[in-house]
Design a protein around this motif. Structure first.
Motif, short mmCIF file in Angstrom:
data_model
loop_
_atom_site.label_atom_id
_atom_site.label_comp_id
_atom_site.label_asym_id
_atom_site.label_seq_id
_atom_site.Cartn_x
_atom_site.Cartn_y
_atom_site.Cartn_z
N SER A 149 0.72 50.06 16.48
CA SER A 149 1.02 50.24 15.19
C SER A 149 2.16 51.49 14.80
O SER A 149 2.66 51.38 13.91
N LEU A 150 2.11 52.33 15.78
CA LEU A 150 3.10 53.46 15.64
C LEU A 150 4.45 53.16 16.33
O LEU A 150 5.21 53.93 16.19
N ARG A 151 4.42 52.47 17.18
CA ARG A 151 5.62 52.05 18.05
C ARG A 151 6.75 51.75 17.09
O ARG A 151 6.72 50.66 16.23
N LEU A 152 8.03 52.37 17.15
CA LEU A 152 9.12 51.77 16.51
C LEU A 152 9.73 50.51 17.13
O LEU A 152 9.68 50.37 18.33
N PRO A 153 10.24 49.61 16.51
CA PRO A 153 10.96 48.69 16.92
C PRO A 153 12.30 49.02 17.45
O PRO A 153 12.59 50.32 17.58
N THR A 154 13.13 48.12 17.95
CA THR A 154 14.33 48.56 18.70
C THR A 154 15.49 47.40 17.89
O THR A 154 15.17 46.51 17.30
N TYR A 155 16.69 48.01 17.69
CA TYR A 155 17.78 46.99 16.90
C TYR A 155 19.04 47.02 17.79
O TYR A 155 19.40 47.85 18.52
N PHE A 156 19.62 45.53 17.54
CA PHE A 156 20.90 45.29 17.98
C PHE A 156 21.61 45.27 16.87
O PHE A 156 21.58 44.13 16.18
N ILE A 157 22.72 45.97 16.52
CA ILE A 157 23.40 45.97 15.30
C ILE A 157 24.69 45.83 15.45
O ILE A 157 25.46 45.98 16.53
N SER A 158 25.50 45.00 14.52
CA SER A 158 26.99 44.79 14.43
C SER A 158 27.58 45.99 13.63
O SER A 158 26.83 46.32 12.50
N GLY B 182 15.50 44.78 26.51
CA GLY B 182 14.52 45.41 27.75
C GLY B 182 13.78 46.46 27.11
O GLY B 182 12.54 46.44 27.68
N ALA B 183 14.03 47.02 26.09
CA ALA B 183 13.04 48.02 25.65
C ALA B 183 12.08 47.56 24.72
O ALA B 183 11.07 48.29 24.44
N ALA B 184 11.98 46.48 24.37
CA ALA B 184 11.14 45.85 23.68
C ALA B 184 10.95 44.04 24.11
O ALA B 184 10.65 43.23 23.32
N GLU B 185 10.39 44.29 25.40
CA GLU B 185 10.78 42.99 26.13
C GLU B 185 9.65 41.83 25.79
O GLU B 185 9.77 40.83 25.86
N GLN B 186 8.53 42.51 25.46
CA GLN B 186 7.39 41.41 25.17
C GLN B 186 7.25 41.12 23.62
O GLN B 186 6.18 40.44 23.23
N GLU B 187 8.23 41.62 22.85
CA GLU B 187 8.30 41.41 21.40
C GLU B 187 9.32 40.45 20.90
O GLU B 187 10.24 40.06 21.56
N SER C 135 22.59 40.38 13.47
CA SER C 135 22.07 41.53 14.28
C SER C 135 20.77 41.27 14.15
O SER C 135 19.93 40.37 13.47
N TYR C 136 19.92 42.12 15.12
CA TYR C 136 18.51 41.60 15.36
C TYR C 136 17.64 42.91 15.41
O TYR C 136 18.30 44.05 15.86
N ARG C 137 16.45 42.82 15.11
CA ARG C 137 15.36 43.71 15.31
C ARG C 137 14.38 43.02 16.22
O ARG C 137 14.02 41.84 16.32
N PHE C 138 13.97 43.99 17.20
CA PHE C 138 13.11 43.52 18.20
C PHE C 138 11.52 44.30 18.07
O PHE C 138 11.47 45.59 18.04
N GLY C 139 10.65 43.72 17.68
CA GLY C 139 9.30 44.29 17.62
C GLY C 139 9.13 44.29 15.89
O GLY C 139 9.97 44.17 15.11
#
Length: 277
Positions: free
Chosen positions: A6-15, A243-248, A267-271
């Motif tokens: 619940s406290l884990r931040l997501p990761t982003y790939f942004i343009s 890679g940093a959010a591989e299971q999400e 653009s994408y968010r992971f998690g």
């Protein structure tokens, strides 16, 4: 895919857009309005201000993964042909040498080569999107280079090494572009950008993390891959975010199909993110 802590931040790939666009609204009008709105929505999605941001920019490549450790980074105006005032813009976010050392240690613990650069400033792959995300420049930012050779598998491994930062209140942002061919913009780019973006969306939506990773490693076989990315430095940051959010799961957070006269871009968010519910 598993549900994140619940406290884990997501990761982003942004343009990150072209050059110093946030400082060119008089010249560009509403060209970047939808991208700006998507970037500005990121703080709402994550629901809190992170203690720092680790930014992987397409505009920095080194022989080893290199971490910016400058406590007060200068500006790197790594663009040409823009109005004179854009070579005076400032984004004075503080650096974070302690975080830089932590990043280096994580990379080296994974068996990857890592170095520190105590002088490096912020390039526009960082300061242009960050102007929209945190306009007050009040969150420390550390940049991390790509590694020359641009091996997608190696950059996925880099992301895996950096994953613990997500539980340490560090937001990982991979800054590139889902389409980057400066010689093919406008109507001629409609079909190839759409074909590549559709492939990217399907690949990222896969439920099997291993299959998703393998698809990304083999990105050159995607439709219109080398039209979308004649050189892949703007795509490879995506590998770090995945890679940093591989299971999400992946969540598309920005999409246009008529950008700059015809481009399809995403653009994408992971998690998961509390504010995105």
């Amino acid at each position: 895919m598993s549900t994140p802590h619940s406290l884990r931040l997501p990761t982003y790939f942004i343009s990150h857009g072209g050059g110093p666009w946030p400082w060119m609204k008089a010249e560009m009008g509403n060209t970047y309005a939808r991208l700006e709105a998507a970037l500005a929505d990121m703080p709402r999605q994550i629901g809190r201000k992170p203690r720092a941001i680790l930014m992987v920019s397409a505009h920095w490549e080194r022989p080893r993964f290199t971490v910016q450790a400058n406590p007060h980074p200068s500006m790197v105006y790594d663009y040409g042909g823009f109005p004179a005032h854009t070579y005076q813009v400032r984004y004075d976010a503080p650096g974070d040498p302690a975080l830089a050392a932590r990043v280096q240690a994580l990379i080296e613990a994974a068996g990857l080569p890592a170095s520190i650069d105590a002088e490096r400033g912020y390039d526009h792959g960082m300061f242009s999107p960050m102007k929209a995300i945190y306009p007050e420049a009040d969150v420390p930012v550390v940049q991390l280079s790509l590694r020359q050779g641009l091996d997608p598998a190696e950059h996925l491994a880099l992301g895996r090494a950096l994953a613990p930062l997500r539980d340490e209140d560090v937001l990982i942002v991979a800054s590139g572009l889902s389409y980057h061919n400066l010689r093919a913009f406008g109507p001629q780019a409609q079909a190839p950008s759409r074909a590549f973006d559709d492939w990217l969306g399907r690949t990222l939506a896969q439920d099997d993390p291993a299959a998703r990773a393998q698809g990304l490693i083999g990105w050159e076989s995607a439709p219109a891959a080398r039209i979308a990315h004649p050189r892949e430095e703007h795509l490879i940051p995506l590998m770090v975010a995945v890679g940093a959010a591989e299971q999400e799961a992946a969540h598309r957070v920005y999409y246009e199909n008529g950008f700059m006269g015809g481009l399809t871009v995403s653009s994408y968010r992971f998690g998961e993110a509390p504010g995105a519910q």
